[in-house]
Design a protein around this motif. Structure first.
Motif, PDB file in Angstrom:
ATOM      1  N   TYR A 132      -6.271   1.739  -1.289  1.00 13.66           N
ATOM      2  CA  TYR A 132      -6.213   2.465  -0.113  1.00 13.66           C
ATOM      3  C   TYR A 132      -7.575   1.926   0.731  1.00 13.66           C
ATOM      4  O   TYR A 132      -8.543   2.569   0.157  1.00 13.66           O
ATOM      5  CB  TYR A 132      -5.926   3.680  -0.184  1.00 13.66           C
ATOM      6  CG  TYR A 132      -4.834   4.391  -1.107  1.00 13.66           C
ATOM      7  CD1 TYR A 132      -3.526   3.695  -0.695  1.00 13.66           C
ATOM      8  CD2 TYR A 132      -4.885   4.918  -2.185  1.00 13.66           C
ATOM      9  CE1 TYR A 132      -2.427   3.788  -1.699  1.00 13.66           C
ATOM     10  CE2 TYR A 132      -3.695   5.369  -2.991  1.00 13.66           C
ATOM     11  CZ  TYR A 132      -2.459   4.752  -2.629  1.00 13.66           C
ATOM     12  OH  TYR A 132      -1.423   5.048  -3.590  1.00 13.66           O
ATOM     13  N   PRO A 133      -7.534   1.479   1.931  1.00 14.38           N
ATOM     14  CA  PRO A 133      -8.710   0.677   2.483  1.00 14.38           C
ATOM     15  C   PRO A 133      -9.707   1.974   2.918  1.00 14.38           C
ATOM     16  O   PRO A 133     -10.722   1.843   2.993  1.00 14.38           O
ATOM     17  CB  PRO A 133      -8.221  -0.081   3.652  1.00 14.38           C
ATOM     18  CG  PRO A 133      -6.665  -0.117   3.468  1.00 14.38           C
ATOM     19  CD  PRO A 133      -6.403   1.031   2.610  1.00 14.38           C
ATOM     20  N   HIS A 134      -9.169   3.024   3.139  1.00  9.28           N
ATOM     21  CA  HIS A 134     -10.000   4.268   3.813  1.00  9.28           C
ATOM     22  C   HIS A 134     -10.585   5.262   2.781  1.00  9.28           C
ATOM     23  O   HIS A 134     -11.121   6.038   3.037  1.00  9.28           O
ATOM     24  CB  HIS A 134      -8.937   4.856   4.675  1.00  9.28           C
ATOM     25  CG  HIS A 134      -7.848   5.664   4.348  1.00  9.28           C
ATOM     26  ND1 HIS A 134      -6.789   4.842   3.475  1.00  9.28           N
ATOM     27  CD2 HIS A 134      -7.338   6.974   4.202  1.00  9.28           C
ATOM     28  CE1 HIS A 134      -5.784   5.694   3.397  1.00  9.28           C
ATOM     29  NE2 HIS A 134      -6.270   6.819   3.488  1.00  9.28           N
ATOM     30  N   MET A 135     -10.478   4.859   1.622  1.00  9.09           N
ATOM     31  CA  MET A 135     -10.791   5.743   0.511  1.00  9.09           C
ATOM     32  C   MET A 135     -11.891   5.132  -0.440  1.00  9.09           C
ATOM     33  O   MET A 135     -11.569   3.747  -0.545  1.00  9.09           O
ATOM     34  CB  MET A 135      -9.654   6.263  -0.354  1.00  9.09           C
ATOM     35  CG  MET A 135      -8.440   7.160   0.360  1.00  9.09           C
ATOM     36  SD  MET A 135      -7.291   7.562  -1.045  1.00  9.09           S
ATOM     37  CE  MET A 135      -5.869   8.120   0.128  1.00  9.09           C
TER      38      MET A 135
ATOM     39  N   ILE B 144       1.065  -1.249  -0.045  1.00  6.13           N
ATOM     40  CA  ILE B 144      -0.135  -0.061  -0.010  1.00  6.13           C
ATOM     41  C   ILE B 144       0.965   1.377  -0.120  1.00  6.13           C
ATOM     42  O   ILE B 144       0.518   2.114  -0.798  1.00  6.13           O
ATOM     43  CB  ILE B 144      -0.896  -0.110   1.415  1.00  6.13           C
ATOM     44  CG1 ILE B 144      -2.079  -0.957   1.089  1.00  6.13           C
ATOM     45  CG2 ILE B 144      -1.559   1.259   1.447  1.00  6.13           C
ATOM     46  CD1 ILE B 144      -3.414  -1.076   1.993  1.00  6.13           C
TER      47      ILE B 144
ATOM     48  N   PRO C 153      -3.975   7.835   8.447  1.00  5.98           N
ATOM     49  CA  PRO C 153      -5.406   7.405   8.328  1.00  5.98           C
ATOM     50  C   PRO C 153      -5.672   6.049   8.642  1.00  5.98           C
ATOM     51  O   PRO C 153      -6.742   5.298   9.392  1.00  5.98           O
ATOM     52  CB  PRO C 153      -6.073   7.965   7.155  1.00  5.98           C
ATOM     53  CG  PRO C 153      -5.144   8.878   6.420  1.00  5.98           C
ATOM     54  CD  PRO C 153      -3.892   8.641   7.282  1.00  5.98           C
ATOM     55  N   LEU C 154      -4.835   5.312   7.979  1.00  3.92           N
ATOM     56  CA  LEU C 154      -4.925   3.690   8.213  1.00  3.92           C
ATOM     57  C   LEU C 154      -4.936   3.162   9.539  1.00  3.92           C
ATOM     58  O   LEU C 154      -5.243   2.383   9.964  1.00  3.92           O
ATOM     59  CB  LEU C 154      -4.147   2.958   7.127  1.00  3.92           C
ATOM     60  CG  LEU C 154      -4.394   2.854   5.721  1.00  3.92           C
ATOM     61  CD1 LEU C 154      -3.298   2.049   4.932  1.00  3.92           C
ATOM     62  CD2 LEU C 154      -5.731   2.358   5.700  1.00  3.92           C
TER      63      LEU C 154
ATOM     64  N   VAL D 100      -2.132   8.435   3.888  1.00  9.45           N
ATOM     65  CA  VAL D 100      -2.253   7.139   3.891  1.00  9.45           C
ATOM     66  C   VAL D 100      -1.949   6.424   5.164  1.00  9.45           C
ATOM     67  O   VAL D 100      -2.773   5.840   5.836  1.00  9.45           O
ATOM     68  CB  VAL D 100      -1.407   6.220   2.855  1.00  9.45           C
ATOM     69  CG1 VAL D 100      -1.525   4.966   2.948  1.00  9.45           C
ATOM     70  CG2 VAL D 100      -1.943   6.873   1.427  1.00  9.45           C
TER      71      VAL D 100
END
Lengths: 269, 329
Positions: free
Chosen positions: B87-90, A163, A184-185, A181
């Motif tokens: 991207y998991p949060h988007m 990622i 937030p993750l 990235v």
């Protein structure tokens, strides 16, 4: 089925053992000084608010509480500001010595604080940091830093490397990578770390007692002041302790969901 | 528009050499597949082209310019990762437009680009969804979309289909070929699956232990494998290898379709297994000297397990390899 019951019972017993002193303190704070020391302990009594009145009359609770809030939040923010870049570099650009550095950081927690009391005191006096909120923020953040770095490091390690590589391919600078990235993750992890740090700083007594007197004194100093000098007044001490622990208890109760989520962050992914 | 040239590129992790002196020119608009077993260095090679891995030796040129000092994002390449790396949060749309956002492209323009790409990939309905609400195949589309939005000079794809089920893989293979034709860009595709390479690539580069074993069109590799390794890797079922009679150390390679059953053949053996696929049958036999042999027969043959049969090798299907595994012409 039977093990499930046994586990539940063990859990309740552990929780009860931890909660009982708090409950007792809370009850004692509503007793008169006489009933507070009665043997056998009085379970039925007429509650009184006199202790709270006496405690609040003798000391400016609001000021102590404000100091505690500022010091706990300030120390946590400062610790995060230092620990996030540190954990980032150690998690994603490890060297041969990374593991050693982490262990060394943690090992500083094994040093008794009293061992560095004199040098710290002299330094703080030299720089005019005694009895200041800034002085307490500095020492508290330094003392929680190893734990904060360690926790963040473990959370960052859970973020899949691909990622961040995708992020680099997309043209992100390391700063953008961090803010858009990585942070937030790992929000659940960072929240849990911040909560733990706030609680540790709130409960910290050693440095508050030694480095502050009046202006920057926190609630731990406030509580301690009731155990002296006229001998022990259990009911008043309980009232003071209740006042000192209530904010963090309520805070912990409100944030327990985020806390639990953060602690199991790695496990559920 | 991008040609990618590797000049004796090598990669070492400590004392371990993962890639050894690879020379290769990927032409503009070419679809090249890197194939090889795991540990052959194919992914490392791709990651060096992307700039995610430093180059230990040699140099990489994109459009004739050395990219030794060019960071990944500035190389004008887009990568699709095996795990998709969404991207998991988007949302899907945010994922796709992230690179444009970083580059400071205005929102309206970003949205238009994302919609255009989403239309090409037939995934407009998914744009507002978060990755958790997407299936593997849909995530794959988002990953492709994210790469396409940037209009890269070349696409680098690292085993992009390996997490999909067989039916979806077959569908995505066709779709990737269509995309390659429509986008008219260079594509480098890494896979351990020779079927993927055979069906999609203009040219296949077979890697083994960090070296290029052979590079050529799928049919060149199939019809004239340069080594035992390539011969065994390309083609399914695998080529048969028989110790050559009379020529010491040599090996005779023959593909199953070049073995005929029961027509006065020079080899004799017993049938040990049958794979009936309807249109054809693979006959597995154990020869008298113990070697295994697979023969392809059209339709359903009347043979049964335990039958003893003769096998004949067609002259045009014989591949000879010397003791070191190189092809002998």
């Amino acid at each position: 089925m039977r093990t499930k019951w046994a586990l539940a019972a063990a859990g309740w017993m552990a929780a009860g053992a931890m909660f009982f002193p708090l409950l007792w303190m809370f009850l004692t704070s509503f007793k008169t000084e006489i009933t507070a020391v009665a043997t056998p302990p009085a379970l039925i009594f007429k509650p009184t608010l006199d202790n709270y009145a006496a405690v609040l009359e003798r000391a400016d609770y609001a000021q102590f509480a404000a100091n505690s809030v500022v010091v706990a939040l300030g120390s946590t923010l400062l610790a995060l500001a230092v620990a996030i870049p540190a954990a980032y570099s150690m998690a994603f650009f490890p060297t041969r010595r990374t593991r050693g550095v982490l262990l060394w950081m943690l090992s500083t927690k094994m040093l008794p604080a009293v061992g560095v009391l004199v040098p710290i005191f002299l330094l703080w006096r030299r720089f005019g940091l005694l009895d200041t909120r800034i002085g307490l923020v500095l020492i508290n953040s330094a003392s929680v830093l190893p734990i904060v770095v360690w926790m963040l490091f473990s959370y960052f390690r859970e973020v899949p490397r691909e990622i961040l590589e995708a992020c680099r391919m997309d043209g992100a600078t390391p700063r953008e990578e961090l803010f858009h990235v990585l942070l937030p993750l790992s929000k659940p992890g960072i929240t849990a770390t911040a909560l733990l740090s706030i609680i540790l700083c709130w409960n910290e007594a050693f440095w508050s007692l030694n480095l502050t007197t009046v202006r920057a004194a926190t609630l731990t100093v406030f509580t301690a002041s009731f155990s002296s000098p006229e001998g022990l007044f259990w009911a008043k001490l309980s009232a003071a302790s209740t006042l000192a622990t209530a904010p963090i208890l309520i805070f912990g109760w409100i944030s327990q969901r985020q806390f639990a989520r953060g602690l199991s962050f790695g496990a559920v992914k | 528009m991008a040609s990618i040239e590797l000049r004796s590129v090598g990669k070492r992790f400590g004392s371990h050499e993962v890639v050894r002196r690879v020379d290769l020119l990927v032409e503009d608009r070419e679809f090249v597949a890197f194939v090889g077993p795991s540990g052959s260095g194919k992914s490392t090679l791709l990651r060096m082209i992307a700039g995610l891995e430093t180059v230990s030796e040699g140099e990489i040129l994109i459009d004739g310019q050395s990219v030794a000092r060019v960071p990944p994002a500035k190389r004008g390449l887009a990568m699709v990762f095996q795990s998709y790396a969404i991207y998991p949060h988007m949302t899907a749309a945010e994922n796709m437009s992230f690179s444009l956002r970083l580059a400071g492209v205005p929102k309206a323009e970003r949205d238009a680009k994302v919609r255009e790409v989403a239309r090409a990939l037939e995934m407009e309905a998914l744009l507002e969804r978060k990755p958790r609400a997407l299936s593997g195949g849909q995530l794959q589309r988002v990953a492709l979309g994210r790469a396409m939005v940037r209009q890269p000079k070349a696409f680098l794809l690292d085993e992009p289909l390996s997490n999909l089920d067989a039916a979806l893989q077959a569908q995505m293979r066709l779709e990737l070929v269509r995309l390659h034709r429509e986008l008219k860009t260079t594509m480098i595709y890494v896979t351990h699956d020779q079927t993927e390479a055979m069906t999609m690539a203009d040219r296949i580069v077979v890697l083994n232990e960090g070296r290029v074993e052979q590079a050529g069109t799928p049919l060149e590799l199939y019809n004239r494998p340069a080594s035992l390794f390539v011969a065994g890797f390309i083609g399914a079922p695998k080529m048969n290898f028989l110790p050559a009679q009379g020529a010491e150390g040599r090996t005779l390679g023959v593909r199953p379709e070049h073995v005929r059953i029961g027509e006065g053949g020079e080899l004799a053996g017993e049938i040990v297994a049958l794979e009936r696929l309807g249109a054809r049958t693979y006959v597995h036999a154990r020869l008298t000297d113990g070697t295994r042999l697979v023969a392809e027969a059209a339709g359903d043959t009347g043979v049964r397990e335990g039958d003893r049969l003769a096998f004949r090798i067609l002259p045009e299907g014989r591949h000879w390899f010397d003791g070191s595994g190189r092809r002998v012409t």
